[in-house]
Design an enzyme around this catalytic site. Structure first.
Site, PDB file in Angstrom:
ATOM      1  N   GLY A  46       0.836  -1.192   0.000  1.00  0.00           N
ATOM      2  CA  GLY A  46       0.000   0.000   0.000  1.00  0.00           C
ATOM      3  C   GLY A  46       0.871   1.241   0.000  1.00  0.00           C
ATOM      4  CD  GLN A  51       3.422   5.771   2.532  1.00  0.00           C
ATOM      5  OE1 GLN A  51       2.449   5.242   2.034  1.00  0.00           O
ATOM      6  NE2 GLN A  51       4.399   5.076   3.110  1.00  0.00           N
ATOM      7  CB  CYS A  93       5.013   2.256   7.430  1.00  0.00           C
ATOM      8  SG  CYS A  93       4.626   3.724   6.463  1.00  0.00           S
ATOM      9  CG  LEU A  94       6.855   0.878   1.559  1.00  0.00           C
ATOM     10  CD1 LEU A  94       6.300   1.141   0.165  1.00  0.00           C
ATOM     11  CD2 LEU A  94       8.003  -0.114   1.495  1.00  0.00           C
ATOM     12  CG  HIS A 135      -0.732   1.540   7.196  1.00  0.00           C
ATOM     13  ND1 HIS A 135       0.169   1.059   8.118  1.00  0.00           N
ATOM     14  CD2 HIS A 135      -0.019   2.319   6.347  1.00  0.00           C
ATOM     15  CE1 HIS A 135       1.384   1.552   7.838  1.00  0.00           C
ATOM     16  NE2 HIS A 135       1.290   2.311   6.768  1.00  0.00           N
ATOM     17  CD  GLU A 136      -1.131   2.638   2.643  1.00  0.00           C
ATOM     18  OE1 GLU A 136      -0.639   3.784   2.562  1.00  0.00           O
ATOM     19  OE2 GLU A 136      -0.458   1.647   2.963  1.00  0.00           O
ATOM     20  CG  HIS A 139       0.389   6.972   5.288  1.00  0.00           C
ATOM     21  ND1 HIS A 139       1.506   7.435   5.934  1.00  0.00           N
ATOM     22  CD2 HIS A 139       0.594   5.651   5.087  1.00  0.00           C
ATOM     23  CE1 HIS A 139       2.356   6.420   6.112  1.00  0.00           C
ATOM     24  NE2 HIS A 139       1.820   5.320   5.608  1.00  0.00           N
TER      25      HIS A 139
HETATM   26 NI    NI Z   1       2.610   3.393   5.581  1.00  0.00          NI
END
Ligand code: NI
Length: 166
Positions: A46, A51, A93-94, A135-136, A139
């Site tokens: 995701g 991000q 998370c990236l 989660h997204e 963000h």
């Molecule tokens: Ni994330």
């Protein structure tokens, strides 16, 4: 198409509320496609526009690609409209590389948003898909998964990340 740079903690773009997309145009379509490419390349399941440094309410996800078959989702201006139950699952998370922690979230969600044609989409999700969506969407509100941990745990992780960054 192109791979975008992934912003990591403590980049400020990750902490602000992203703006609604007012016009789903070619630029947004290109952003979403680039986000998918960036996500697959990472690899991740995701990605939210902040991000990649774009403070806009766009998320992409695909929980299937690791099994070989791609099933990408693109949601513009997503809103979680219903939740049910709760579940604890490990997340990463990236934008917070190297950190994994158990986070409590709703077990099931309903999310509404728009696709690239401007058509309203409603998704009902549970398990990993429900997790990724929450989660997204977080963000987009400037919330990282580590913000959902206990204060002590969060401060420990943040200190470690800042130390590693030098
Ligand atoms: Ni994330």
């Amino acid at each position: 198409m192109g791979i975008l740079e992934i912003r990591t903690f403590p980049d400020k773009v990750l902490k602000v509320r992203a703006e609604e997309v007012k016009d789903i145009n070619g630029e947004i379509a290109r952003l979403a496609e680039d986000m998918l490419e960036t996500m697959y390349n990472a690899p991740g399941i995701g990605l939210a526009a902040p991000q990649v440094g774009k403070s806009l309410r766009v998320i992409v996800f695909d929980i299937s690609h690791k099994e070989g078959e791609k099933r990408p989702y693109i949601l513009i201006n997503p809103v979680v409209t219903a939740t049910e139950g709760s579940e604890v699952m490990e997340e990463g998370c990236l934008s917070v590389p190297g950190v994994y922690a158990h986070v409590k979230r709703a077990a099931k969600v309903e999310v509404k948003g728009y696709d690239l044609d401007g058509k309203e989409v409603t998704l009902q999700a549970e398990g990993l898909l429900a997790r990724v969506i929450q989660h997204e969407v977080d963000h987009l509100d400037g919330i990282l998964f580590i913000d959902r941990l206990s204060r002590i745990r969060r401060e420990m992780i943040k200190k470690r990340l800042l130390r590693e960054k030098g």
